[in-house]
Scaffold this motif. Structure first.
Motif, PDB file in Angstrom:
ATOM      1  N   MET A  70     -32.809 -14.052 -11.695  1.00 34.63           N
ATOM      2  CA  MET A  70     -33.583 -13.606 -10.163  1.00 34.63           C
ATOM      3  C   MET A  70     -35.019 -13.856 -10.511  1.00 34.63           C
ATOM      4  O   MET A  70     -35.646 -14.322  -9.329  1.00 34.63           O
ATOM      5  CB  MET A  70     -33.170 -12.084  -9.771  1.00 34.63           C
ATOM      6  N   ASN A  71     -35.508 -13.382 -11.411  1.00 35.24           N
ATOM      7  CA  ASN A  71     -36.931 -13.507 -11.611  1.00 35.24           C
ATOM      8  C   ASN A  71     -37.150 -15.277 -11.677  1.00 35.24           C
ATOM      9  O   ASN A  71     -38.469 -15.516 -11.233  1.00 35.24           O
ATOM     10  CB  ASN A  71     -37.448 -13.053 -13.126  1.00 35.24           C
ATOM     11  N   LEU A  72     -36.594 -16.005 -12.420  1.00 38.62           N
ATOM     12  CA  LEU A  72     -36.804 -17.280 -12.421  1.00 38.62           C
ATOM     13  C   LEU A  72     -36.835 -17.922 -11.133  1.00 38.62           C
ATOM     14  O   LEU A  72     -37.614 -18.823 -10.688  1.00 38.62           O
ATOM     15  CB  LEU A  72     -35.829 -17.966 -13.277  1.00 38.62           C
ATOM     16  N   LEU A  73     -35.556 -17.507 -10.202  1.00 36.72           N
ATOM     17  CA  LEU A  73     -35.634 -17.998  -8.749  1.00 36.72           C
ATOM     18  C   LEU A  73     -36.644 -17.761  -7.857  1.00 36.72           C
ATOM     19  O   LEU A  73     -37.003 -18.270  -7.204  1.00 36.72           O
ATOM     20  CB  LEU A  73     -34.112 -17.784  -8.395  1.00 36.72           C
ATOM     21  N   LEU A  74     -37.380 -16.573  -8.391  1.00 37.44           N
ATOM     22  CA  LEU A  74     -38.459 -16.274  -7.394  1.00 37.44           C
ATOM     23  C   LEU A  74     -39.702 -17.168  -7.786  1.00 37.44           C
ATOM     24  O   LEU A  74     -40.672 -17.387  -6.713  1.00 37.44           O
ATOM     25  CB  LEU A  74     -38.861 -14.916  -7.654  1.00 37.44           C
ATOM     26  N   PRO A  92     -37.087 -21.869  -6.616  1.00 40.88           N
ATOM     27  CA  PRO A  92     -36.193 -21.237  -5.860  1.00 40.88           C
ATOM     28  C   PRO A  92     -35.079 -22.414  -5.512  1.00 40.88           C
ATOM     29  O   PRO A  92     -33.932 -22.213  -5.067  1.00 40.88           O
ATOM     30  CB  PRO A  92     -36.741 -21.091  -4.355  1.00 40.88           C
ATOM     31  N   ARG A 147     -32.114 -23.721  -6.602  1.00 43.82           N
ATOM     32  CA  ARG A 147     -30.794 -23.136  -7.499  1.00 43.82           C
ATOM     33  C   ARG A 147     -30.332 -23.916  -8.401  1.00 43.82           C
ATOM     34  O   ARG A 147     -30.145 -23.853  -9.481  1.00 43.82           O
ATOM     35  CB  ARG A 147     -29.981 -22.115  -6.810  1.00 43.82           C
ATOM     36  N   ARG A 176     -25.054 -22.130  -5.596  1.00 44.99           N
ATOM     37  CA  ARG A 176     -25.517 -22.773  -4.250  1.00 44.99           C
ATOM     38  C   ARG A 176     -25.196 -21.753  -3.355  1.00 44.99           C
ATOM     39  O   ARG A 176     -26.200 -21.255  -2.543  1.00 44.99           O
ATOM     40  CB  ARG A 176     -25.153 -24.039  -3.865  1.00 44.99           C
ATOM     41  N   ARG A 177     -23.998 -21.178  -3.257  1.00 47.29           N
ATOM     42  CA  ARG A 177     -23.486 -20.554  -1.998  1.00 47.29           C
ATOM     43  C   ARG A 177     -23.764 -18.832  -2.285  1.00 47.29           C
ATOM     44  O   ARG A 177     -23.813 -18.210  -1.104  1.00 47.29           O
ATOM     45  CB  ARG A 177     -21.932 -20.659  -1.858  1.00 47.29           C
ATOM     46  N   ASP A 218     -24.882 -15.034  -2.915  1.00 46.94           N
ATOM     47  CA  ASP A 218     -26.101 -14.373  -2.593  1.00 46.94           C
ATOM     48  C   ASP A 218     -26.506 -13.814  -4.125  1.00 46.94           C
ATOM     49  O   ASP A 218     -25.778 -13.597  -5.032  1.00 46.94           O
ATOM     50  CB  ASP A 218     -26.088 -13.399  -1.971  1.00 46.94           C
ATOM     51  N   ILE A 219     -27.750 -13.693  -4.533  1.00 45.10           N
ATOM     52  CA  ILE A 219     -28.247 -13.278  -5.672  1.00 45.10           C
ATOM     53  C   ILE A 219     -28.688 -11.707  -5.511  1.00 45.10           C
ATOM     54  O   ILE A 219     -29.658 -11.633  -4.828  1.00 45.10           O
ATOM     55  CB  ILE A 219     -29.413 -14.020  -6.335  1.00 45.10           C
ATOM     56  N   THR A 220     -27.737 -10.914  -6.207  1.00 44.21           N
ATOM     57  CA  THR A 220     -28.053  -9.594  -5.821  1.00 44.21           C
ATOM     58  C   THR A 220     -28.316  -8.660  -7.159  1.00 44.21           C
ATOM     59  O   THR A 220     -27.929  -9.097  -8.093  1.00 44.21           O
ATOM     60  CB  THR A 220     -27.088  -8.927  -4.816  1.00 44.21           C
ATOM     61  N   ARG A 229     -35.280  -9.901  -0.017  1.00 46.82           N
ATOM     62  CA  ARG A 229     -34.217 -10.781  -0.784  1.00 46.82           C
ATOM     63  C   ARG A 229     -33.955 -12.201   0.133  1.00 46.82           C
ATOM     64  O   ARG A 229     -33.999 -13.179  -0.371  1.00 46.82           O
ATOM     65  CB  ARG A 229     -32.934 -10.176  -1.150  1.00 46.82           C
ATOM     66  N   LEU A 289     -37.106 -14.134   0.524  1.00 47.35           N
ATOM     67  CA  LEU A 289     -37.495 -14.981  -0.609  1.00 47.35           C
ATOM     68  C   LEU A 289     -36.366 -15.701  -1.283  1.00 47.35           C
ATOM     69  O   LEU A 289     -36.204 -16.378  -2.390  1.00 47.35           O
ATOM     70  CB  LEU A 289     -37.494 -13.771  -2.042  1.00 47.35           C
ATOM     71  N   LEU A 299     -32.831 -15.348  -1.907  1.00 51.23           N
ATOM     72  CA  LEU A 299     -31.919 -14.723  -2.710  1.00 51.23           C
ATOM     73  C   LEU A 299     -30.742 -14.535  -2.004  1.00 51.23           C
ATOM     74  O   LEU A 299     -29.761 -14.356  -2.641  1.00 51.23           O
ATOM     75  CB  LEU A 299     -32.490 -13.546  -3.415  1.00 51.23           C
ATOM     76  N   ILE A 300     -30.940 -14.113  -0.698  1.00 57.19           N
ATOM     77  CA  ILE A 300     -29.630 -14.114   0.129  1.00 57.19           C
ATOM     78  C   ILE A 300     -29.808 -14.934   1.306  1.00 57.19           C
ATOM     79  O   ILE A 300     -30.736 -15.167   1.752  1.00 57.19           O
ATOM     80  CB  ILE A 300     -29.825 -12.495   0.600  1.00 57.19           C
ATOM     81  N   ARG A 301     -28.532 -15.433   1.973  1.00 58.34           N
ATOM     82  CA  ARG A 301     -28.677 -16.505   2.934  1.00 58.34           C
ATOM     83  C   ARG A 301     -28.606 -15.701   4.232  1.00 58.34           C
ATOM     84  O   ARG A 301     -27.751 -14.708   4.291  1.00 58.34           O
ATOM     85  CB  ARG A 301     -27.056 -17.027   2.594  1.00 58.34           C
ATOM     86  N   LEU A 345     -38.867 -23.032   1.054  1.00 58.06           N
ATOM     87  CA  LEU A 345     -39.157 -22.091   0.229  1.00 58.06           C
ATOM     88  C   LEU A 345     -40.042 -22.846  -0.787  1.00 58.06           C
ATOM     89  O   LEU A 345     -40.848 -22.012  -1.888  1.00 58.06           O
ATOM     90  CB  LEU A 345     -38.046 -21.246   0.013  1.00 58.06           C
ATOM     91  N   ASP A 346     -39.376 -23.666  -1.511  1.00 62.48           N
ATOM     92  CA  ASP A 346     -39.999 -24.477  -2.589  1.00 62.48           C
ATOM     93  C   ASP A 346     -41.435 -24.662  -2.594  1.00 62.48           C
ATOM     94  O   ASP A 346     -42.127 -24.837  -3.586  1.00 62.48           O
ATOM     95  CB  ASP A 346     -39.191 -25.655  -3.145  1.00 62.48           C
ATOM     96  N   LEU A 387     -42.302 -17.136 -17.880  1.00 66.20           N
ATOM     97  CA  LEU A 387     -42.760 -17.504 -16.554  1.00 66.20           C
ATOM     98  C   LEU A 387     -43.876 -18.278 -16.111  1.00 66.20           C
ATOM     99  O   LEU A 387     -43.786 -19.138 -15.257  1.00 66.20           O
ATOM    100  CB  LEU A 387     -42.860 -15.995 -15.935  1.00 66.20           C
ATOM    101  N   LYS A 425     -48.991 -15.552 -10.738  1.00 72.06           N
ATOM    102  CA  LYS A 425     -49.251 -17.043 -10.170  1.00 72.06           C
ATOM    103  C   LYS A 425     -50.606 -16.912  -9.309  1.00 72.06           C
ATOM    104  O   LYS A 425     -51.135 -17.750  -8.505  1.00 72.06           O
ATOM    105  CB  LYS A 425     -48.145 -17.155  -9.005  1.00 72.06           C
TER     106      LYS A 425
END
Lengths: 337, 307
Positions: A149-153, A156, A158, A332-333, A335-337, B24, B27, B29-31, B48-49, B77, B124
């Protein structure tokens, strides 16, 4: 490129990677040392010793035959009814000297040309196991600890992140497998030189061994990819490791028993290790002893089924497409929770 | 929800109201299943990228690989973001972890992990900083340091979105707030305005002589003010201008020794807006808060903590 470099650094920094790599290499070293200690070079001394041992055994056989013949004649003279002796005691004769081969008494020796091909299988097995568990842990721990999750912040995209991680894993494994394979060639060559023979090597044999080594590396890469994909699917290292154990217990033992009970022809054709061995040895011939293929001499030959490396490659490709495809789709589909 | 550039914005709501889900979603993380979101002028999640390098965030509790040191964690990071290693030292200094940076994260307390999380978000040098419960686990000194840090960052031009349940902190730090309940906005705007909108106009009155309180209460009630009598003072409600009170009492020959408007704080406004104030003898359930479609929160059904 920075992400790829970072993931390579992450892979190398992980304690689990280092321990598993060290463990795998240690096993290989132990096998090589075992090969060295359990083999001997065959020279005039060993040949003479073998001849002496063969002579000694022949003499023992002669003594035993003479003693049995004497016992037989004594029993016949006494009128004892002994059915374990032949009707004519003169039929009890010792085996001819030629039937006791001297080579039976030679110590174990490592013939590089004959045996190195088989020695590539444990190498591939260990590299594959290291690849599988390190691959599973590399992504599984990331999911489990929130690192993904940290990395995806930061990154993004995925699929790019997951595929870059996989690329780093395979690169790292390649960086381990190539020198390890080269060292395996070298150490076995050394063992053969010191404790065996390297005679009879041709360019064709070398080419075959090199291709065998490459097959082993490919097998390790496939195992790493499957472990990585399974752990990513379950978002936990345990998913891959549990899956592997389940396949081994249910697949190897359970399915094997079930297929035998169902009297399925060639039950090994349904088991994964058959395909791994076929991949390494180019071909595995399975035999069905409950079938009779009569020859012109009237003998019964068992029915056979050839599993070739092409069959294995199809299976591996399908496995990778299924598992990695599912991992990418869920990445891809879901959610990241 | 709208956050002005350069502000510190508080994002508040009861447990389960959707704060973390909103962050989320923002950011990537959730669609999202609908609606429109934009960060720094870029529609997300589509772009977002492009915007991610300008957004630093921590979402919910800080989570890191336990066997890496803080320096390793930040260094990796920084590597993923193509940032110079020197930035790692800067943020470690900023969050007070400089001397403990070589220790494994698994040895860290919750507060230290929180500091590390803030450091990772600041790495960042983002234009927008999103922090979910940044004060979680911090000691009082740490909370004050965090408050100062947020203020300094804001003054340096960084926009900060802060989700927290420490409403006293939010009131001190934030320029504006958004309050949500069950996934819907119930209040938003500058903190002062939100407080003013929900001020009850309560005033406390003391007189020189306590014996005059009944007379004063009668006079004020006659003038239309709601009065609650106490032993030594009166509490007035619905007072638009405190001057009206002094005039009415002066006309009666009564002299005021104290006339104090009762200020509401963010906590009381929050509890009122979300209808989550504790009720003696009842156990409020997590999803029992106000709905913006006007539906009253359902009655407690028993159970819950302490039940």
């Amino acid at each position: 490129m920075s992400l790829f470099r970072t993931e390579l650094r992450r892979l190398a920094k992980r304690r689990f990677t280092r321990w598993m790599t060290a463990g795998g290499l240690l096993v290989l070293v132990l096998v090589a040392v075992g090969m060295f200690l359990s083999n001997q070079k065959i020279g005039p001394d060993q040949l003479a010793e073998a001849r002496r041992a063969a002579d000694q055994q022949h003499q023992e056989q002669v003594r035993w035959a003479e003693q049995e013949r004497a016992n037989c004649e004594r029993a016949k003279a006494a009128g004892e009814n002994v059915d374990y002796y032949p009707a004519d005691c003169a039929e009890i004769t010792p085996p001819p000297r030629e039937s006791i081969e001297e080579q039976w008494f030679l110590p174990s020796t490592f013939d590089f040309r004959k045996s190195f091909g088989e020695m590539l299988i444990p190498l591939a097995g260990i590299l594959g196991m290291v690849g599988f568990v390190v691959g599973a842990s590399f992504v599984g721990a990331e999911w489990n600890t929130g690192g993904m999750m940290n990395l995806l912040l930061w990154r993004p995209k995925r699929l790019t992140v997951l595929l870059t991680k996989l690329g780093a894993l395979l690169t790292g494994l390649l960086a381990l497998a190539l020198p390890a394979t080269a060292a395996w060639f070298g150490s076995m060559w050394l063992v053969a030189n010191l404790r065996g023979t390297t005679e009879g090597m041709t360019s064709g044999t070398w080419q075959s061994f090199l291709i065998g080594g490459l097959r082993g590396i490919v097998l390790a890469l496939v195992a790493a990819t499957v472990g990585f994909a399974l752990a990513s699917l379950g978002r936990h290292t345990a998913m891959a490791l549990g899956g592997a154990i389940a396949v081994m217990v249910v697949g190897q033992i359970g399915l094997g028993i079930l297929l035998s009970m169902a009297q399925v022809r060639f039950p090994e054709a349904w088991l994964l290790p058959t395909y791994a061995i076929a991949w390494m040895t180019k071909k595995v011939t399975l035999q069905d002893w409950q079938a009779c293929n009569a020859t012109y001499t009237g003998e019964c030959e068992p029915a056979t089924l050839d599993i070739t490396w092409q069959h294995s490659s199809v299976l591996f490709t399908v496995g990778i497409v299924l598992f990695l495809g599912a991992a990418l789709w869920t990445m891809r589909r879901r959610d990241i929770t | 929800m709208r956050v002005e550039a350069g502000q510190v914005h508080g994002f508040l709501g009861p447990n389960g109201s959707g704060k973390t889900t909103t962050l989320r979603t923002l950011l990537g993380l959730i669609r999202p299943d609908g609606g429109r979101m934009a960060i720094l002028g870029h529609e997300v999640p589509d772009r977002l990228d492009q915007v991610a390098p300008q957004v630093g965030a921590i979402v919910e509790s800080p989570q890191f690989f336990p066997h890496f040191t803080a320096r390793d964690t930040l260094s990796l990071l920084a590597g993923a973001g193509d940032l110079p290693e020197q930035r790692v030292d800067e943020v470690l200094e900023l969050v007070g972890l400089r001397d403990r940076a070589g220790e494994r994260v698994k040895t860290y307390s919750l507060g230290m992990k929180q500091r590390l999380a803030v450091a990772s978000a600041l790495l960042k040098n983002p234009r927008l900083l999103i922090l979910d419960e940044p004060a979680n686990g911090l000691d009082p000194g740490g909370i004050r340091e965090m408050r100062t840090l947020m203020r300094n960052l804001s003054e340096a031009g960084m926009t900060v979105v802060l989700s927290s349940h420490i409403l006293g902190e939010i009131q001190l730090i934030c320029d504006s707030v958004t309050i949500i309940s069950l996934g819907r906005r119930v209040a938003f705007g500058p903190v002062d305005e939100v407080l003013a909108q929900h001020s009850s106009g309560a005033v406390r009155v003391r007189l020189e002589a306590v014996t005059d309180l009944p007379v004063a209460a009668t006079a004020l009630t006659r003038a239309g003010v709601r009065v609650t009598a106490n032993d030594d003072h009166l509490m007035l409600a619905g007072v638009d201008k405190p001057a009206t009170v002094t005039r009415i009492l002066a006309e009666q020959g009564l002299y005021v020794s104290e006339l104090a408007p009762i200020a509401v704080d963010l906590e009381s406004v929050f509890l009122e807006l979300t209808a989550t104030a504790p009720v003696p003898g009842q156990h409020r359930q997590v999803d029992q808060s106000v709905r913006v479609d006007g539906t009253a929160p359902s009655a407690p059904a028993g159970g819950g903590w302490g039940a």
